[in-house]
Design an enzyme around this catalytic site. Structure first.
Site, mmCIF file in Angstrom:
data_model
loop_
_atom_site.group_PDB
_atom_site.id
_atom_site.type_symbol
_atom_site.label_atom_id
_atom_site.label_comp_id
_atom_site.label_asym_id
_atom_site.label_seq_id
_atom_site.Cartn_x
_atom_site.Cartn_y
_atom_site.Cartn_z
ATOM 1 C CB THR A 238 -0.870 0.022 1.375
ATOM 2 O OG1 THR A 238 -1.758 -1.171 1.297
ATOM 3 C CG2 THR A 238 -1.996 1.117 1.252
ATOM 4 C CB CYS A 324 25.931 3.353 4.573
ATOM 5 S SG CYS A 324 24.820 4.439 3.519
HETATM 6 C C1 LIG Z 1 24.491 7.650 -4.359
HETATM 7 C C2 LIG Z 1 23.716 7.246 -3.580
HETATM 8 N N1 LIG Z 1 22.920 6.027 -3.732
HETATM 9 C C3 LIG Z 1 22.060 5.539 -2.992
HETATM 10 C C4 LIG Z 1 21.691 6.189 -1.682
HETATM 11 C C5 LIG Z 1 20.759 5.120 -0.947
HETATM 12 O O1 LIG Z 1 19.433 6.010 -1.003
HETATM 13 P P1 LIG Z 1 18.461 5.769 0.177
HETATM 14 O O2 LIG Z 1 19.223 6.355 1.262
HETATM 15 O O3 LIG Z 1 17.351 6.790 -0.228
HETATM 16 O O4 LIG Z 1 18.086 4.311 0.281
HETATM 17 C C6 LIG Z 1 22.671 7.155 -1.202
HETATM 18 C C7 LIG Z 1 22.353 7.772 0.136
HETATM 19 O O5 LIG Z 1 23.289 7.749 0.714
HETATM 20 C C8 LIG Z 1 23.529 7.662 -2.177
HETATM 21 O O6 LIG Z 1 24.195 8.882 -1.893
#
Ligand SMILES: Cc1ncc(COP(=O)(O)O)c(C=O)c1O
Length: 385
Positions: A238, A324
């Protein structure tokens, strides 16, 4: 939040951005008034369905593509996963790069376990993928090329149009992770040779947990999840229409203010660099050509993680490595891929400047850098690199 200097300065918009006030208001309005399930036939459902399709229409207009080419996802990560896993199967060949976000890099490595062959192109010393290297890597089995638009750590801009033309001429699908680019600069999807493109709303002052996969009409993909038929079965579940409407509003604002914002950010970046030049801080900026606002900088006289922690104590946020992986003091693998020495990568941080940064914020940042970094360069003296 308490800190040594009472600052509250955020130089990490490449990790995520705060929400625009109008976006919060739009999401609140939807949450208050439209709780229906867009798939329901009654009026509550139809009201929610209208919000969903109005947002899709607005976004497709801004990106110059067809409404049917917009798939709402849970963000950049899902969009990248869907683009790669949805297209590739055993024996296909994928060409990607060694400095992609983990949402591409790790997916490619996972797909290799399932029989997909992959080539990882290295960026050059400036942090750019050379289209000639791409051409050389193409084989008769190459099905998909996935090369990011703007690198999240260096801010470097890859030659997407040239790469797309090569793919088009070779009959290969081209996906680009444009999460760091969308909302910052112009892009016309009806004229740019891109087949698949990933977007995440939280990099342009929209909400987290929502994004888009643009996929050209006629491309056949298999879904990551099985469920209801939402998003033509490619992202079932949804729909969260307040997030979708919030993303649409954020993209509206980004496009309406694009020139104004990018000139402001460029001005702030120039002020930062001029002030560094006028100081006796020993530094080097990495990557070229670069999107204004993402500054990857090596400070030769301090460990990057120590600098981050010291600035944080003073209420100033920057980044070391990618968001991350933060918490670890490891040198960034993306930087090492450009040929940077490990000892230099450990002294390298990312300072990303957003639209809310003011001149006085740059002055505060510079003052604190001067206090924290022990300086080996006497003012005015040029240090040989
Ligand atoms: C180049 C890139 N791709 C993908 C992502 C991941 O995106 P999301 O946090 O929206 O999953 C990020 C986020 O840090 C990013 O900088």
């Amino acid at each position: 939040m308490s800190n040594l200097r009472g600052n509250n300065l955020y130089f990490d918009v490449a990790a995520t951005t705060p929400l625009d006030v109008e976006v919060i208001e739009e999401m609140n309005r939807i949450n208050r008034n439209n709780f229906g399930n867009p798939s329901s036939i009654h009026q509550f459902g139809q009201q929610a369905h209208n919000v969903l399709e109005r947002s899709r229409k607005n976004i497709s207009k801004l990106l110059s593509c067809h409404e049917s080419e917009i798939y709402f996802t849970s963000g950049g990560t899902e969009s990248n996963n869907l683009a790669l896993k949805g297209i590739l199967k055993a024996d296909n060949h994928l060409i990607t790069t060694s400095y992609e976000h983990p949402a591409v890099l790790k997916v490619a490595k996972e797909l290799m376990k399932e029989g997909v062959n992959a080539t990882f192109l290295k960026p050059n010393q400036n942090g750019i993928i050379d289209p000639i290297e791409l051409k050389k890597a193409i084989t008769p089995k190459t099905k998909l090329v996935s090369i990011m638009h703007v690198n999240n750590e260096l801010g470097t801009i890859n030659p997407i149009a040239d790469i797309g033309e090569i793919c088009k001429d070779s009959g290969i699908l081209f996906h680009t992770d444009a999460v760091q680019y969308i909302g910052k600069g112009p892009l016309n999807l009806s004229t740019t040779p891109v087949d698949l493109l990933s977007i995440g709303a939280h990099k342009f002052y929209g909400p987290k947990g929502i994004g888009i996969l643009f996929a050209k009409r006629g491309i056949s993909m298999k879904p990551l999840l099985i469920g209801g038929g939402q998003e033509k079965g490619l992202s079932p579940g949804t729909e969260n229409i307040s997030l979708i409407a919030g993303m649409s509003k954020a993209l509206d604002i980004a496009y309406n203010k694009m020139i104004e914002n990018s000139e402001h950010i460029k001005g702030m970046e120039q002020k930062f660099i001029h002030s560094l030049n006028d100081s006796n801080i020993n530094y080097k900026i990495n990557g070229f050509p670069r999107l204004s606002g993402i500054i990857n900088v090596t400070f030769n006289d301090i460990d990057g993680h120590d600098l981050l922690m010291n600035l944080d104590l003073r209420g100033i946020a920057i980044s070391f490595g990618s968001a991350c992986a933060s918490g670890s003091a490891k040198a960034s693998s993306a930087l090492l891929e450009t040929g940077m020495l490990k000892e230099d990568a450990k002294k390298t941080v990312r300072i990303s400047i957003g639209k809310f940064i003011k001149k006085k914020d740059i002055d505060t940042l510079i003052d604190n850098l001067k206090k924290i970094i022990p300086c080996s360069k006497p003012k005015g003296e040029i240090i040989e690199q």
